[in-house]
Design a protein around this motif. Structure first.
Motif, PDB file in Angstrom:
ATOM      1  N   LYS A  62     -63.960   0.781 -13.280  1.00 12.21           N
ATOM      2  CA  LYS A  62     -64.842   1.484 -14.141  1.00 12.21           C
ATOM      3  C   LYS A  62     -64.311   1.312 -15.584  1.00 12.21           C
ATOM      4  O   LYS A  62     -64.767   1.849 -16.533  1.00 12.21           O
ATOM      5  CB  LYS A  62     -64.824   2.861 -13.775  1.00 12.21           C
ATOM      6  N   GLN A  63     -63.241   0.704 -15.792  1.00 18.10           N
ATOM      7  CA  GLN A  63     -62.484   0.613 -16.939  1.00 18.10           C
ATOM      8  C   GLN A  63     -62.775  -0.694 -17.770  1.00 18.10           C
ATOM      9  O   GLN A  63     -62.545  -1.068 -18.689  1.00 18.10           O
ATOM     10  CB  GLN A  63     -61.013   0.764 -17.010  1.00 18.10           C
ATOM     11  N   LEU A  64     -63.480  -1.805 -16.891  1.00 18.91           N
ATOM     12  CA  LEU A  64     -63.622  -3.229 -17.215  1.00 18.91           C
ATOM     13  C   LEU A  64     -64.911  -3.467 -17.401  1.00 18.91           C
ATOM     14  O   LEU A  64     -65.818  -2.705 -17.018  1.00 18.91           O
ATOM     15  CB  LEU A  64     -62.908  -4.236 -16.200  1.00 18.91           C
ATOM     16  N   PRO A  65     -65.391  -4.525 -18.207  1.00 21.97           N
ATOM     17  CA  PRO A  65     -66.684  -5.038 -18.463  1.00 21.97           C
ATOM     18  C   PRO A  65     -67.111  -5.062 -17.047  1.00 21.97           C
ATOM     19  O   PRO A  65     -66.656  -5.912 -16.045  1.00 21.97           O
ATOM     20  CB  PRO A  65     -66.478  -6.350 -19.474  1.00 21.97           C
ATOM     21  N   PRO A  66     -68.530  -4.922 -16.913  1.00 22.84           N
ATOM     22  CA  PRO A  66     -69.251  -5.313 -15.539  1.00 22.84           C
ATOM     23  C   PRO A  66     -69.264  -6.980 -15.062  1.00 22.84           C
ATOM     24  O   PRO A  66     -69.480  -7.135 -13.962  1.00 22.84           O
ATOM     25  CB  PRO A  66     -70.541  -4.522 -15.782  1.00 22.84           C
ATOM     26  N   THR A  67     -68.988  -7.664 -16.115  1.00 27.27           N
ATOM     27  CA  THR A  67     -68.802  -8.985 -15.762  1.00 27.27           C
ATOM     28  C   THR A  67     -67.307  -9.666 -15.055  1.00 27.27           C
ATOM     29  O   THR A  67     -67.424 -10.647 -14.557  1.00 27.27           O
ATOM     30  CB  THR A  67     -69.179  -9.805 -17.186  1.00 27.27           C
ATOM     31  N   VAL A  68     -66.612  -8.624 -15.098  1.00 30.83           N
ATOM     32  CA  VAL A  68     -64.993  -8.991 -14.635  1.00 30.83           C
ATOM     33  C   VAL A  68     -65.353  -8.739 -13.003  1.00 30.83           C
ATOM     34  O   VAL A  68     -65.941  -7.792 -12.526  1.00 30.83           O
ATOM     35  CB  VAL A  68     -63.977  -8.004 -15.219  1.00 30.83           C
ATOM     36  N   ASN A 117     -69.451  -4.937  -9.065  1.00 28.27           N
ATOM     37  CA  ASN A 117     -68.554  -6.334  -9.448  1.00 28.27           C
ATOM     38  C   ASN A 117     -67.664  -6.340  -8.625  1.00 28.27           C
ATOM     39  O   ASN A 117     -66.311  -6.750  -8.913  1.00 28.27           O
ATOM     40  CB  ASN A 117     -68.261  -6.120 -10.646  1.00 28.27           C
ATOM     41  N   VAL A 118     -67.510  -5.502  -7.348  1.00 25.65           N
ATOM     42  CA  VAL A 118     -66.348  -5.317  -6.332  1.00 25.65           C
ATOM     43  C   VAL A 118     -66.662  -5.907  -4.984  1.00 25.65           C
ATOM     44  O   VAL A 118     -67.582  -5.737  -4.419  1.00 25.65           O
ATOM     45  CB  VAL A 118     -65.831  -3.787  -6.171  1.00 25.65           C
ATOM     46  N   THR A 119     -65.782  -6.807  -4.411  1.00 20.05           N
ATOM     47  CA  THR A 119     -66.081  -7.305  -2.860  1.00 20.05           C
ATOM     48  C   THR A 119     -64.601  -6.772  -2.330  1.00 20.05           C
ATOM     49  O   THR A 119     -63.465  -6.868  -3.066  1.00 20.05           O
ATOM     50  CB  THR A 119     -66.293  -8.752  -2.787  1.00 20.05           C
ATOM     51  N   LEU A 120     -64.677  -6.522  -1.217  1.00 19.81           N
ATOM     52  CA  LEU A 120     -63.553  -6.385  -0.204  1.00 19.81           C
ATOM     53  C   LEU A 120     -63.760  -7.411   1.095  1.00 19.81           C
ATOM     54  O   LEU A 120     -64.814  -7.481   1.335  1.00 19.81           O
ATOM     55  CB  LEU A 120     -63.571  -4.886   0.272  1.00 19.81           C
ATOM     56  N   GLY A 121     -62.618  -7.773   1.444  1.00 24.39           N
ATOM     57  CA  GLY A 121     -62.591  -8.844   2.326  1.00 24.39           C
ATOM     58  C   GLY A 121     -61.396  -8.783   3.293  1.00 24.39           C
ATOM     59  O   GLY A 121     -60.506  -8.471   2.799  1.00 24.39           O
ATOM     60  N   LEU A 122     -61.299  -9.652   4.271  1.00 24.17           N
ATOM     61  CA  LEU A 122     -60.208  -9.811   5.329  1.00 24.17           C
ATOM     62  C   LEU A 122     -59.579 -10.981   4.834  1.00 24.17           C
ATOM     63  O   LEU A 122     -60.185 -11.890   4.346  1.00 24.17           O
ATOM     64  CB  LEU A 122     -60.680  -9.920   6.637  1.00 24.17           C
ATOM     65  N   LEU A 123     -58.375 -11.145   4.768  1.00 30.23           N
ATOM     66  CA  LEU A 123     -57.383 -12.117   4.263  1.00 30.23           C
ATOM     67  C   LEU A 123     -55.912 -11.995   4.725  1.00 30.23           C
ATOM     68  O   LEU A 123     -55.335 -10.854   4.658  1.00 30.23           O
ATOM     69  CB  LEU A 123     -57.451 -12.182   2.959  1.00 30.23           C
ATOM     70  N   ASP A 124     -55.486 -12.725   5.510  1.00 29.23           N
ATOM     71  CA  ASP A 124     -53.962 -13.193   5.596  1.00 29.23           C
ATOM     72  C   ASP A 124     -53.149 -13.542   4.631  1.00 29.23           C
ATOM     73  O   ASP A 124     -53.267 -14.705   4.199  1.00 29.23           O
ATOM     74  CB  ASP A 124     -53.798 -13.790   6.961  1.00 29.23           C
TER      75      ASP A 124
END
Length: 274
Positions: A62-68, A89-96
Motif C-alpha cells: 500500500k506504500q508503493l506504486p501499483p505497478t510494483v 500487485n501481490v502474488t503468494l506461492g510455494l517455494l523451497d
C-alpha cells in the motif's frame, strides 16, 4: 517439489498473530518496511522468502506504486491470507528457498527480503539460502535481511535467566544453533554480496515488552515443534521447560526476555571492501 517441511515453529491462528505482532515490532524498531536506501522505481519487483502471513508484503504494497510487483514465497501456504484479499500487485506461492529456484525466477527481482530465519536453518547452513537469493536478484539487486540474534540476548530476572540456560541446553541437543547470526555479514560477503549496512542496536525501552511477549510465544511454539519433529526421547525435559515457560509468561511484565535485532542491507554484485 519442495523440501521436507521441518519448520519448528507453529502455523496456527495464535502463531500467525505472533508473526504479525513481530512485524509491528520490527516496523517500530526500524521505522520502515523497505530500507530507505533502496530506490523505488515504477516497475520494480520485490520478493519475500519465508513470507508466512505475508504481513510485510501487504503492508509494503500500500506504500508503493501499483505497478510494483510483490511476490511472497513460503514452503507452506497454511498462513497465507485468502486469495480474494490479496492486493492486485501481490502474488503468494510455494517455494523451497534452500534449493535453486525455478529458472523463470532467475534474475527477476530488484529486492529480496528475509526476516527471522534463525530457527529454520539446520547446522548453521546459510550458503544454500544465500545462493537462492543471488539467483533471484538482478545484478545490483538488494537483499534486506532482518534477523534475531538469539545468542546475544537481553534477559533480566532470575527465573528468566535459569530458563535461558535450560532451553539453550535443549537447543544444543537438538541441533538448533544460532551463533551464525553474528557472522552473517561475513557469510554474505563470502557469497559475493556487497554489505552496505549492518545495524544491531538494542530495542528501545518502549519496545522491550513487545519483544518479550512475542519471544515467549515463539519459544512455546519451538518447544512444541521440537516435540513434534525432533526429539521424542526428550519429552520429559521439554515438558519441564514448557511448564517453566508458562510460569515465566505469568510474570512477563516483571521480566525482560529479548533477542538482539540485526538488520543487514547488501547488494548483489562484485565484492567491495567496506
Amino acid at each position: 517439489m519442495t523440501q521436507k517441511d521441518e519448520y519448528v515453529l507453529g502455523r496456527g491462528i495464535g502463531d500467525s498473530v505472533r508473526l504479525d505482532a513481530q512485524h509491528l515490532l520490527w516496523k517500530l524498531h526500524t521505522g520502515y518496511e523497505l530500507h530507505p536506501d533502496i530506490t523505488v522505481t515504477e516497475n520494480m519487483k520485490i520478493a519475500e522468502l519465508g513470507t508466512g502471513t505475508a504481513v510485510w508484503i501487504f503492508d509494503l504494497a500500500k506504500q508503493l506504486p501499483p505497478t510494483v510487483q510483490l511476490d511472497g514465497f513460503d514452503i507452506s501456504d497454511d498462513q497465507f491470507p485468502a486469495k480474494d484479499l490479496w492486493p492486485q500487485n501481490v502474488t503468494l506461492g510455494l517455494l523451497d528457498s534452500l534449493a535453486d529456484p525455478p529458472s523463470p525466477l532467475y534474475g527477476q527481482y530488484d529486492v529480496v527480503h528475509l526476516r527471522m530465519w534463525a530457527s529454520n536453518l539446520r547446522e548453521s547452513d546459510t550458503s544454500s539460502l544465500a545462493r537462492h537469493v543471488k539467483h533471484l536478484l538482478k545484478p545490483g539487486g538488494y537483499i534486506q535481511w532482518e534477523e534475531a540474534d538469539l545468542v546475544h540476548q537481553r534477559i533480566k530476572g532470575a527465573e528468566a535467566q535459569e530458563f535461558e540456560r535450560n532451553i539453550n541446553e535443549i537447543f544444543k541437543r537438538v541441533g538448533l544453533e544460532y551463533s551464525w547470526v553474528s557472522d552473517l555479514p561475513n557469510r554474505l560477503r563470502q557469497e559475493n554480496f556487497n554489505v552496505l549496512e549492518v545495524e544491531n542496536d538494542d530495542f528501545r525501552p518502549e519496545l522491550v515488552q513487545l519483544c518479550t511477549n512475542t519471544y515467549l510465544m515463539a519459544l512455546r511454539e519451538i518447544l512444541q515443534g521440537i516435540k513434534r519433529l525432533l526429539a521424542q526421547n526428550m519429552l520429559l525435559s521439554i515438558t519441564e521447560q514448557e511448564v517453566a515457560l508458562y510460569q515465566l509468561s505469568l510474570q512477563n511484565t516483571r521480566v525482560i526476555y529479548n533477542w538482539s535485532p540485526v538488520v543487514i542491507l547488501a547488494q548483489n554484485g562484485n565484492r567491495i571492501e567496506v
